[in-house]
Design a protein around this motif. Structure first.
Motif, PDB file in Angstrom:
ATOM      1  N   ASP A   1       7.498 -50.295   5.370  1.00  0.00           N
ATOM      2  CA  ASP A   1       6.575 -49.970   4.666  1.00  0.00           C
ATOM      3  C   ASP A   1       5.941 -48.583   4.845  1.00  0.00           C
ATOM      4  OD1 ASP A   1       6.700 -52.551   3.694  1.00  0.00           O
ATOM      5  OD2 ASP A   1       4.967 -53.324   4.867  1.00  0.00           O
ATOM      6  N   GLY A   2       5.993 -48.075   6.302  1.00  0.00           N
ATOM      7  CA  GLY A   2       5.691 -46.825   6.569  1.00  0.00           C
ATOM      8  C   GLY A   2       6.579 -45.800   6.158  1.00  0.00           C
ATOM      9  N   VAL A   3       7.643 -46.012   6.036  1.00  0.00           N
ATOM     10  CA  VAL A   3       8.542 -45.007   5.248  1.00  0.00           C
ATOM     11  C   VAL A   3       8.078 -44.841   3.794  1.00  0.00           C
ATOM     12  CG1 VAL A   3      10.843 -44.484   4.812  1.00  0.00           C
ATOM     13  CG2 VAL A   3      10.317 -45.395   7.132  1.00  0.00           C
ATOM     14  N   PHE A   4       7.798 -46.087   3.104  1.00  0.00           N
ATOM     15  CA  PHE A   4       7.570 -45.936   1.810  1.00  0.00           C
ATOM     16  C   PHE A   4       6.112 -45.313   1.761  1.00  0.00           C
ATOM     17  CE2 PHE A   4       5.078 -48.080  -1.436  1.00  0.00           C
ATOM     18  CZ  PHE A   4       5.776 -47.585  -2.599  1.00  0.00           C
ATOM     19  N   LEU A   5       5.427 -45.568   2.323  1.00  0.00           N
ATOM     20  CA  LEU A   5       3.689 -45.286   1.934  1.00  0.00           C
ATOM     21  C   LEU A   5       3.714 -43.738   2.545  1.00  0.00           C
ATOM     22  CD1 LEU A   5       1.957 -48.174   4.022  1.00  0.00           C
ATOM     23  CD2 LEU A   5       1.864 -47.472   1.487  1.00  0.00           C
ATOM     24  N   VAL A   6       4.481 -43.173   3.433  1.00  0.00           N
ATOM     25  CA  VAL A   6       4.322 -41.754   4.012  1.00  0.00           C
ATOM     26  C   VAL A   6       4.977 -40.811   2.819  1.00  0.00           C
ATOM     27  CG1 VAL A   6       4.807 -40.067   5.470  1.00  0.00           C
ATOM     28  CG2 VAL A   6       3.993 -42.053   6.281  1.00  0.00           C
ATOM     29  N   SER A   7       6.177 -41.317   2.664  1.00  0.00           N
ATOM     30  CA  SER A   7       6.984 -40.629   1.549  1.00  0.00           C
ATOM     31  C   SER A   7       6.323 -40.689   0.174  1.00  0.00           C
ATOM     32  CB  SER A   7       8.332 -41.249   1.326  1.00  0.00           C
ATOM     33  OG  SER A   7       9.123 -41.128   2.532  1.00  0.00           O
ATOM     34  N   GLN A   8       5.792 -41.784  -0.289  1.00  0.00           N
ATOM     35  CA  GLN A   8       5.042 -41.676  -1.457  1.00  0.00           C
ATOM     36  C   GLN A   8       3.752 -40.912  -1.437  1.00  0.00           C
ATOM     37  OE1 GLN A   8       2.619 -45.185  -2.745  1.00  0.00           O
ATOM     38  NE2 GLN A   8       3.892 -45.373  -4.445  1.00  0.00           N
ATOM     39  N   ALA A   9       3.097 -40.891  -0.437  1.00  0.00           N
ATOM     40  CA  ALA A   9       1.735 -40.190  -0.406  1.00  0.00           C
ATOM     41  C   ALA A   9       2.158 -38.530  -0.111  1.00  0.00           C
ATOM     42  CB  ALA A   9       1.156 -40.593   0.875  1.00  0.00           C
ATOM     43  N   ALA A  10       3.162 -38.203   0.384  1.00  0.00           N
ATOM     44  CA  ALA A  10       3.697 -36.883   0.531  1.00  0.00           C
ATOM     45  C   ALA A  10       4.247 -36.057  -0.634  1.00  0.00           C
ATOM     46  CB  ALA A  10       4.390 -36.709   1.855  1.00  0.00           C
ATOM     47  N   THR A  11       4.905 -36.989  -1.601  1.00  0.00           N
ATOM     48  CA  THR A  11       5.365 -36.631  -2.577  1.00  0.00           C
ATOM     49  C   THR A  11       4.918 -35.433  -3.694  1.00  0.00           C
ATOM     50  OG1 THR A  11       6.884 -38.472  -2.904  1.00  0.00           O
ATOM     51  CG2 THR A  11       6.661 -37.479  -4.968  1.00  0.00           C
ATOM     52  N   PRO A  12       3.487 -35.600  -3.714  1.00  0.00           N
ATOM     53  CA  PRO A  12       3.050 -34.537  -4.553  1.00  0.00           C
ATOM     54  C   PRO A  12       3.177 -33.077  -3.847  1.00  0.00           C
ATOM     55  CG  PRO A  12       1.548 -36.363  -4.893  1.00  0.00           C
ATOM     56  CD  PRO A  12       2.481 -36.781  -3.738  1.00  0.00           C
TER      57      PRO A  12
ATOM     58  N   THR B   1       6.677 -27.712  -2.869  1.00  0.00           N
ATOM     59  CA  THR B   1       7.545 -26.823  -1.910  1.00  0.00           C
ATOM     60  C   THR B   1       8.924 -27.053  -1.915  1.00  0.00           C
ATOM     61  OG1 THR B   1       7.359 -28.496  -0.363  1.00  0.00           O
ATOM     62  CG2 THR B   1       5.598 -26.840  -0.172  1.00  0.00           C
ATOM     63  N   ASN B   2       9.421 -27.796  -3.061  1.00  0.00           N
ATOM     64  CA  ASN B   2      10.612 -28.398  -3.212  1.00  0.00           C
ATOM     65  C   ASN B   2      11.361 -28.873  -1.792  1.00  0.00           C
ATOM     66  OD1 ASN B   2      10.880 -27.665  -5.829  1.00  0.00           O
ATOM     67  ND2 ASN B   2      11.771 -25.416  -5.156  1.00  0.00           N
ATOM     68  N   GLY B   3      10.705 -29.746  -1.005  1.00  0.00           N
ATOM     69  CA  GLY B   3      10.764 -30.141   0.174  1.00  0.00           C
ATOM     70  C   GLY B   3      11.814 -31.107   0.432  1.00  0.00           C
ATOM     71  N   ALA B   4      11.744 -31.765   1.596  1.00  0.00           N
ATOM     72  CA  ALA B   4      12.907 -32.566   2.153  1.00  0.00           C
ATOM     73  C   ALA B   4      11.983 -33.805   2.811  1.00  0.00           C
ATOM     74  CB  ALA B   4      13.897 -31.975   3.194  1.00  0.00           C
ATOM     75  N   ILE B   5      12.949 -35.057   2.633  1.00  0.00           N
ATOM     76  CA  ILE B   5      12.546 -36.257   3.309  1.00  0.00           C
ATOM     77  C   ILE B   5      13.797 -36.443   4.338  1.00  0.00           C
ATOM     78  CG2 ILE B   5      11.917 -38.618   3.066  1.00  0.00           C
ATOM     79  CD1 ILE B   5      10.752 -38.018   0.360  1.00  0.00           C
TER      80      ILE B   5
ATOM     81  N   ALA C   1      16.502 -35.844  -0.210  1.00  0.00           N
ATOM     82  CA  ALA C   1      16.264 -37.154   0.622  1.00  0.00           C
ATOM     83  C   ALA C   1      17.506 -37.607   1.466  1.00  0.00           C
ATOM     84  CB  ALA C   1      15.514 -38.332  -0.024  1.00  0.00           C
ATOM     85  N   ASN C   2      17.485 -37.487   2.758  1.00  0.00           N
ATOM     86  CA  ASN C   2      18.766 -38.036   3.591  1.00  0.00           C
ATOM     87  C   ASN C   2      18.160 -38.925   4.680  1.00  0.00           C
ATOM     88  OD1 ASN C   2      20.975 -36.261   2.438  1.00  0.00           O
ATOM     89  ND2 ASN C   2      19.284 -34.674   2.634  1.00  0.00           N
ATOM     90  N   CYS C   3      19.171 -39.528   5.234  1.00  0.00           N
ATOM     91  CA  CYS C   3      18.835 -40.526   6.426  1.00  0.00           C
ATOM     92  C   CYS C   3      19.944 -40.270   7.643  1.00  0.00           C
ATOM     93  CB  CYS C   3      19.089 -42.020   5.634  1.00  0.00           C
ATOM     94  SG  CYS C   3      18.680 -43.123   7.066  1.00  0.00           S
ATOM     95  N   VAL C   4      19.171 -40.440   8.817  1.00  0.00           N
ATOM     96  CA  VAL C   4      19.971 -40.346  10.011  1.00  0.00           C
ATOM     97  C   VAL C   4      19.784 -41.658  10.559  1.00  0.00           C
ATOM     98  CG1 VAL C   4      19.998 -39.054  12.144  1.00  0.00           C
ATOM     99  CG2 VAL C   4      19.250 -37.527  10.115  1.00  0.00           C
ATOM    100  N   CYS C   5      20.993 -41.782  11.057  1.00  0.00           N
ATOM    101  CA  CYS C   5      21.182 -43.088  11.720  1.00  0.00           C
ATOM    102  C   CYS C   5      21.532 -43.076  13.123  1.00  0.00           C
ATOM    103  CB  CYS C   5      22.141 -44.029  10.953  1.00  0.00           C
ATOM    104  SG  CYS C   5      21.538 -44.768   9.406  1.00  0.00           S
ATOM    105  N   PRO C   6      20.641 -43.124  14.236  1.00  0.00           N
ATOM    106  CA  PRO C   6      21.080 -42.975  15.573  1.00  0.00           C
ATOM    107  C   PRO C   6      21.983 -44.219  16.053  1.00  0.00           C
ATOM    108  CG  PRO C   6      18.860 -42.344  15.235  1.00  0.00           C
ATOM    109  CD  PRO C   6      19.263 -42.989  13.933  1.00  0.00           C
ATOM    110  N   GLY C   7      22.720 -43.907  16.970  1.00  0.00           N
ATOM    111  CA  GLY C   7      23.291 -44.600  17.698  1.00  0.00           C
ATOM    112  C   GLY C   7      22.760 -44.764  19.017  1.00  0.00           C
ATOM    113  N   PRO C   8      23.351 -45.253  20.200  1.00  0.00           N
ATOM    114  CA  PRO C   8      22.709 -45.209  21.521  1.00  0.00           C
ATOM    115  C   PRO C   8      22.405 -43.992  21.953  1.00  0.00           C
ATOM    116  CG  PRO C   8      24.737 -46.571  21.291  1.00  0.00           C
ATOM    117  CD  PRO C   8      24.790 -46.000  20.085  1.00  0.00           C
ATOM    118  N   VAL C   9      21.183 -43.837  22.241  1.00  0.00           N
ATOM    119  CA  VAL C   9      20.532 -42.636  22.620  1.00  0.00           C
ATOM    120  C   VAL C   9      19.776 -42.657  23.764  1.00  0.00           C
ATOM    121  CG1 VAL C   9      18.641 -40.935  22.082  1.00  0.00           C
ATOM    122  CG2 VAL C   9      19.984 -41.620  20.183  1.00  0.00           C
ATOM    123  N   LYS C  10      19.841 -42.042  24.837  1.00  0.00           N
ATOM    124  CA  LYS C  10      19.620 -41.936  26.155  1.00  0.00           C
ATOM    125  C   LYS C  10      17.832 -41.520  26.335  1.00  0.00           C
ATOM    126  CE  LYS C  10      20.954 -40.938  30.875  1.00  0.00           C
ATOM    127  NZ  LYS C  10      21.694 -40.080  31.796  1.00  0.00           N
TER     128      LYS C  10
END
Length: 250
Positions: free
Chosen positions: A109-120, A125-129, A172-181
């Protein structure tokens, strides 16, 4: 040239804090968002090009207030990094609906809400998510019915965002971390767990917070101007390999 502004959620610690610092090194200013106000203030204090914003991304009203506050301070948003997340690793039968909802509230839900609110603002700025998924959203594993499902949903939401928002110049792109220290991982990963991960990873080591931040900031930059709708596993090859790798090494 106008200085770019990145909004990074969950930036009081870990990957979020590493990402905020790297953005600053690369010449950006950063809106650091976290619901842990005290730790956020401590983390942001030495960063002259960052401002802390203590809000909970799982609460719609707070998200709207947060976007307004960020725009009031900085005037623009060029990139949103949806990093805030929670985890609770339990067997399916022991995962209460309250636990399920708590994880979904922030991770999905947080990802949806923040992205939606920031879209305008991103349209201006032709920005990035960049959404932070997880290797657990790409590969099923034990004790992750809620966490893994939330991250799998984030991966698909990213593709939906790319499909719909591209016409406005928003990537819009997604980064999927594996095991991180991280401190958290080192506190909960036993020797057996660490050995099992290392056996399954071609690079045979955990990643660092800064290595994940490098991928995130690249995807937000003009260097990735033709990259959208992609899911990138920054995981030492963990997602790529299957059964048999440990045996083959021997």
């Amino acid at each position: 040239m106008t200085q770019k502004i990145a909004l990074v959620t969950g930036s009081a610690r870990g990957i979020g804090l590493a990402t905020a610092k790297l953005f600053i090194e690369q010449g950006w200013k950063v809106a650091m968002v976290d619901r842990d106000g005290d730790e956020l203030s401590t983390a942001a204090a030495p960063l002259t090009e960052a401002k802390p914003f203590a809000y909970d991304v799982s609460i719609p009203e707070q998200v709207d207030q947060m976007i307004d506050a960020v725009l009031s301070v900085f005037g623009r948003i060029d990139a949103v990094v949806n990093n805030a997340g929670v985890a609770d690793f339990l067997p399916i039968e022991e995962t209460s609906f309250a636990t399920w909802r708590r994880i979904m509230d922030t991770n999905l839900d947080g990802v949806f809400l923040v992205s939606q609110a920031a879209t305008p603002a991103l349209k201006e700025t032709n920005g990035a998510i960049v959404n932070i998924g997880s290797i657990s959203g790409l590969r099923a594993s034990t004790l992750r019915v809620a966490y893994g499902t939330s991250k799998a949903a984030v991966i698909h939401m990213t593709k939906q965002q790319a499909a719909e928002l591209g016409v406005f110049g928003i990537r819009a792109n997604c980064v999927c971390p594996g095991p991180v220290k991280t401190k958290l991982a080192m506190a909960v990963h036993s020797t057996d767990i660490i050995s099992a991960y290392l056996d399954a990873m071609p690079l045979n080591r955990y990643g660092s917070e800064n290595e994940i931040a490098e991928v995130i900031t690249f995807l937000c930059s003009d260097k990735a101007s033709f990259v959208t709708g992609q899911v990138i596993a920054a995981d030492g090859g963990f997602e790529t390999t299957g059964v048999g790798l440990p045996a083959l090494r021997k």
